[in-house]
Design an enzyme around this catalytic site. Structure first.
Site, PDB file in Angstrom:
ATOM      1  N   CYS A   1       0.833  -1.195   0.000  1.00 26.51           N
ATOM      2  CA  CYS A   1       0.000   0.000   0.000  1.00 26.51           C
ATOM      3  C   CYS A   1       0.873   1.253   0.000  1.00 26.51           C
ATOM      4  CB  CYS A   1      -0.873   0.028   1.242  1.00 26.51           C
ATOM      5  SG  CYS A   1      -1.837  -1.448   1.471  1.00 26.51           S
TER       6      CYS A   1
ATOM      7  N   ARG B   1       5.031  -0.332  -6.229  1.00 22.57           N
ATOM      8  CA  ARG B   1       4.958  -1.192  -5.051  1.00 22.57           C
ATOM      9  C   ARG B   1       3.862  -2.234  -5.185  1.00 22.57           C
ATOM     10  NH1 ARG B   1       6.953   2.182  -0.362  1.00 22.57           N
ATOM     11  NH2 ARG B   1       5.648   0.900   0.946  1.00 22.57           N
TER      12      ARG B   1
ATOM     13  N   TRP C   1      -3.233  -2.590  -1.369  1.00 19.57           N
ATOM     14  CA  TRP C   1      -2.936  -3.972  -1.761  1.00 19.57           C
ATOM     15  C   TRP C   1      -3.684  -4.826  -0.751  1.00 19.57           C
ATOM     16  CZ3 TRP C   1      -0.210  -8.355   0.036  1.00 19.57           C
ATOM     17  CH2 TRP C   1       0.242  -9.235  -0.952  1.00 19.57           C
TER      18      TRP C   1
ATOM     19  N   ASN D   1      -1.497   2.010   6.087  1.00 14.94           N
ATOM     20  CA  ASN D   1      -0.667   0.886   5.639  1.00 14.94           C
ATOM     21  C   ASN D   1      -0.370   0.029   6.860  1.00 14.94           C
ATOM     22  OD1 ASN D   1      -0.537   2.123   3.188  1.00 14.94           O
ATOM     23  ND2 ASN D   1       1.670   2.500   3.208  1.00 14.94           N
ATOM     24  N   GLY D   2      -0.349  -1.288   6.683  1.00 17.15           N
ATOM     25  CA  GLY D   2      -0.041  -2.173   7.803  1.00 17.15           C
ATOM     26  C   GLY D   2      -1.213  -3.095   8.088  1.00 17.15           C
TER      27      GLY D   2
ATOM     28  N   GLU E   1      18.382 -17.095  -8.450  1.00 15.63           N
ATOM     29  CA  GLU E   1      17.968 -15.724  -8.721  1.00 15.63           C
ATOM     30  C   GLU E   1      17.545 -15.567 -10.194  1.00 15.63           C
ATOM     31  OE1 GLU E   1      17.056 -13.242  -7.176  1.00 15.63           O
ATOM     32  OE2 GLU E   1      17.315 -11.575  -8.543  1.00 15.63           O
TER      33      GLU E   1
ATOM     34  N   LYS F   1      13.830 -14.310 -11.304  1.00 12.48           N
ATOM     35  CA  LYS F   1      13.614 -13.152 -12.181  1.00 12.48           C
ATOM     36  C   LYS F   1      12.716 -13.547 -13.343  1.00 12.48           C
ATOM     37  CE  LYS F   1      14.651 -10.763 -10.273  1.00 12.48           C
ATOM     38  NZ  LYS F   1      15.053 -10.165  -9.046  1.00 12.48           N
TER      39      LYS F   1
ATOM     40  N   GLU G   1       8.978 -14.218 -12.158  1.00 13.74           N
ATOM     41  CA  GLU G   1       8.157 -13.116 -11.649  1.00 13.74           C
ATOM     42  C   GLU G   1       7.764 -12.125 -12.730  1.00 13.74           C
ATOM     43  OE1 GLU G   1       9.941 -10.933  -8.436  1.00 13.74           O
ATOM     44  OE2 GLU G   1      11.868 -10.842  -9.405  1.00 13.74           O
TER      45      GLU G   1
ATOM     46  N   HIS H   1      18.541 -36.158  -8.714  1.00 19.13           N
ATOM     47  CA  HIS H   1      17.652 -36.582  -7.621  1.00 19.13           C
ATOM     48  C   HIS H   1      16.224 -36.112  -7.839  1.00 19.13           C
ATOM     49  CE1 HIS H   1      21.183 -37.919  -5.440  1.00 19.13           C
ATOM     50  NE2 HIS H   1      21.759 -36.789  -5.805  1.00 19.13           N
TER      51      HIS H   1
ATOM     52  N   LYS I   1       6.419  -4.404  -4.361  1.00 14.00           N
ATOM     53  CA  LYS I   1       7.854  -4.129  -4.246  1.00 14.00           C
ATOM     54  C   LYS I   1       8.338  -4.349  -2.817  1.00 14.00           C
ATOM     55  CE  LYS I   1      11.920  -2.630  -5.485  1.00 14.00           C
ATOM     56  NZ  LYS I   1      12.749  -3.654  -6.150  1.00 14.00           N
TER      57      LYS I   1
HETATM   58  C1  F6R Z   1      12.277 -10.108  -6.375  1.00 11.28           C
HETATM   59  C2  F6R Z   1      12.267  -9.203  -5.257  1.00 11.28           C
HETATM   60  C3  F6R Z   1      11.845  -9.728  -3.931  1.00 11.28           C
HETATM   61  C4  F6R Z   1      12.594  -9.003  -2.787  1.00 11.28           C
HETATM   62  C5  F6R Z   1      12.034  -9.439  -1.428  1.00 11.28           C
HETATM   63  C6  F6R Z   1      12.780  -8.789  -0.288  1.00 11.28           C
HETATM   64  O1  F6R Z   1      12.733  -9.501  -7.546  1.00 11.28           O
HETATM   65  O2  F6R Z   1      12.540  -8.044  -5.387  1.00 11.28           O
HETATM   66  O3  F6R Z   1      12.021 -11.103  -3.841  1.00 11.28           O
HETATM   67  O4  F6R Z   1      13.946  -9.290  -2.877  1.00 11.28           O
HETATM   68  O5  F6R Z   1      10.686  -9.099  -1.348  1.00 11.28           O
HETATM   69  O6  F6R Z   1      12.696  -7.402  -0.353  1.00 11.28           O
HETATM   70  P1  F6R Z   1      13.729  -6.469   0.386  1.00 11.28           P
HETATM   71  O7  F6R Z   1      15.049  -6.649  -0.282  1.00 11.28           O
HETATM   72  O8  F6R Z   1      13.181  -5.083   0.213  1.00 11.28           O
HETATM   73  O9  F6R Z   1      13.767  -6.911   1.810  1.00 11.28           O
END
Ligand code: F6R
Length: 609
Positions: A2, A27, A74, A100-101, A482, A486, A489, A505, A604
């Site tokens: 949010c 976000r 959100w 927010n929260g 990673e 990427k 997502e 395995h 985000k």
């Molecule tokens: C994926 C991504 C997320 C963040 C995760 C942690 O591309 O960005 O997996 O890495 O939500 O976020 P932070 O780094 O802000 O704690």
């Protein structure tokens, strides 16, 4: 997640709120709304969907006024709908709240308030706050907000307006980020400083259990008991246009391209000469503490966790301290044993991820020393740490983390090298080689970006696939994890990241012509083993993209396509290997027409557990 933007001044609040909220769009959100105090009282507009829908509604039903609050939601409690979107309004329709929260005791509060006659219009936890402020209001809005906050359990960043107080905007916080932007004849509240950077670079960062009462001409800061507090002004170090796309089609693309410069910035003042010791401002550890380390525990979520895995490898392998890495969401469940002289390293771009913050508190309570590797200055995790090494990446807007990852890796490489140096566990030559390798990373990153066209060609060959396997070993296992994250997502292609050693395995059962494998097979200690894995996949007619070191003349004969990377020491390689994998995911998603900067369902910053 949010987003909150509030405004009080001489401009039109809805315009500022919508524009500020646009800067938080990355976000992730599913509905949006705005409330303004007008001469007729409080007026509200809310929509499901994107801010464009809110703008369209504001065209049809205009809203003007010099004080307002806006929100992008959100959904957590209650589905995305107009009723559930913020701002939420009191029974009399004169108090508006954005939040927010999560209010953990909202069910309890709701039934108490209902028993007292308050009528609820939504299923949200937030609406209880509007009714609580209404319940406690006796002419003093700030006092009513404080009393309401005292009843709340959980996390909140709040913006509150009252029709009878058109000259006041209130912000309050507990565990969810909130800043107050300081302007000339105008002031702002926001859940992220990026939302107000266009209008001011001066902010107060609000702490837990604090609030601000904003007027056009000033800001009164106090704790939630009403005791005035002093706070120095934080000057945002990045320019107003740092949160713009700057000619790139997507923030993700821009941020991939910012890596060489951001890497130089990250190294500056810390490591400039392989023959001189590394200095890590903010680490806040004495040489004695580093020498006495018994264990290092790294914890984080998502991409930051993958960086943490690289850190674990480096700290154990190079600095010779036993190390483990844990997903933050899992750490507390295990009730971890924390030994004396344990260092916990929390890795987070935003510094606000709820699970990482909870892991920090758990480890701190058990006696670990806390150092965090963070991007957002003064964020919650940074403030609760004993030491902070900032990665200095500048704002990262694209939901898929790119530059933050490689800079987290670079920072952890410096931490590992520094520990090894202080502990005297590596020969001067090994240390020098590692540091020289780290110093080459920015130029190699720039070189890798110049190869983007070749990566796009490889993406052309694979963008219609539905399944992918990413394999790596040793220090490049996290690169595979990673890379897969990427791709999945932003392109929605199902991608699994796996240790190549585990292939036999289980995952090998998936190999067939319709599943492609990305094999990270750069030169180093696991190269031969990776070649073996590639051969096993080819024997089963699986298409393979090899990630190989320039000059490798074996992999082009085995793999169907190759993503090339310049040679570097193995321990350094995760910082560069990731760049072609980021570009590959980006181009696959682009060719599939995906909304790259705002992938579905993702936020985000995940500020709820
Ligand atoms: C994926 C991504 C997320 C963040 C995760 C942690 O591309 O960005 O997996 O890495 O939500 O976020 P932070 O780094 O802000 O704690």
């Amino acid at each position: 997640m949010c987003g909150i933007v509030g405004y009080i001044g001489n401009k039109d609040a809805p315009v500022i709120c919508v524009e500020g909220l646009k800067r938080l769009e990355y976000r992730g959100y599913d509905s949006a709304g705005i409330a303004v105090v007008t001469s007729r009282g409080l007026d509200v507009r809310k929509v499901v969907g994107k801010l464009a829908n809110l703008e369209a509604l504001l065209k049809e039903q205009p809203l003007h006024g010099p004080v307002g609050i806006g929100h992008t939601r959100w959904a957590t409690h209650g589905k995305p709908s107009v009723e559930n979107s913020h701002p939420h309004i009191s029974c009399a329709g004169d108090i508006a709240v954005v939040h927010n929260g999560i209010i953990e005791n909202y069910a309890d509060l709701r039934s108490r308030l209902q028993a007292e006659g308050h009528e609820f219009r939504s299923q949200t936890d937030t609406e209880t706050i509007a009714h609580l402020v209404e319940k406690y209001y006796d002419g003093d809005l700030a006092a009513a907000v404080r009393r309401a906050c005292a009843d709340l359990e959980g996390s909140f960043a709040l913006g509150v307006l009252h029709a009878k107080h058109p000259d006041i905007l209130i912000g309050a916080r507990r565990f969810s980020p909130l800043v107050i932007g300081i302007g000339e004849g105008e002031n702002f509240i926001a859940s992220d400083m990026g939302a107000v950077r266009k209008w001011t670079d001066r902010v107060y960062v609000i702490d837990d259990d604090e609030m601000g009462v904003l007027t056009t001409d000033g800001v009164d800061l106090m704790d939630l008991q009403g005791k005035p507090i002093e706070r120095s002004v934080y000057v945002i170090p990045w320019p107003a246009d740092a949160a713009e796309k700057g000619g790139h089609r997507h923030f993700m693309h821009k941020e991939i391209y910012e890596q060489p410069m951001a890497m130089r910035e990250c190294l500056r003042g810390r490591l400039s000469d392989p023959d001189r010791p590394i200095t890590l401002d903010g680490l806040n550890m004495t040489e004695e503490e580093i020498r006495n380390l018994r264990k290092v525990v790294l914890s984080a979520c998502g991409t930051a966790y993958h960086a943490g895995l690289v850190g674990r490898y480096l700290i154990e392998n190079f600095a010779r301290v036993p190390a483990e890495a844990d997903l933050a969401a899992e750490l507390r469940a295990r009730d971890p044993v924390v030994l004396d002289n344990t260092l916990a390293i929390l890795v987070s771009q935003s510094g606000e991820t709820a699970d990482t913050l909870v892991a920090l508190r758990e480890l701190k309570e058990k006696g670990a020393k806390i150092v965090s590797v963070i991007n957002v200055v003064d964020s919650s995790i940074a403030r609760e740490s004993d030491g902070v090494v900032y990665i200095q990446a500048g704002p990262e807007i694209g939901v898929a983390s790119t530059k933050a990852y490689t800079l987290q890796v670079l920072t952890l490489q410096m931490i590992a090298a520094h520990f090894a140096e202080v502990r005297g566990v590596q020969s001067p030559q090994a240390l020098r080689e590692f540091k020289e390798g780290i110093l080459c990373v920015p130029d190699q990153a720039a070189e890798l970006l110049s190869r983007e066209d070749a990566v796009r060609e490889v993406a052309q060959a694979y963008y219609q696939f539905h399944n992918a396997l990413y394999l790596g070993r040793g220090i490049n296992l996290p690169s595979a994890l990673e890379g897969a994250l990427k791709l999945k997502e932003i392109s929605y292609i199902h991608a699994e990241g796996y240790s190549a050693g585990e292939m036999k395995h289980g995952p090998i059962a998936l190999v067939e012509p319709s599943l492609f494998t990305v094999a990270v097979a750069v030169q180093g200690s696991v190269y031969e083993k990776m070649i073996g894995n590639i051969q096993e996949i080819k024997a089963r007619e699986g298409p393979v993209i090899g990630v190989a070191t320039d000059g490798d003349d074996y992999i082009p004969g085995e793999a169907d396509h190759v993503l090339w990377v310049p040679p570097c020491p193995e321990l350094v390689s995760p910082a560069t290997v990731q760049i072609p994998l980021q570009l590959f995911a980006y181009h696959v998603a682009d060719l599939r027409g995906c909304p790259i900067d705002q992938p579905r369902n993702l936020a985000k910053t995940v500020t709820v557990e």
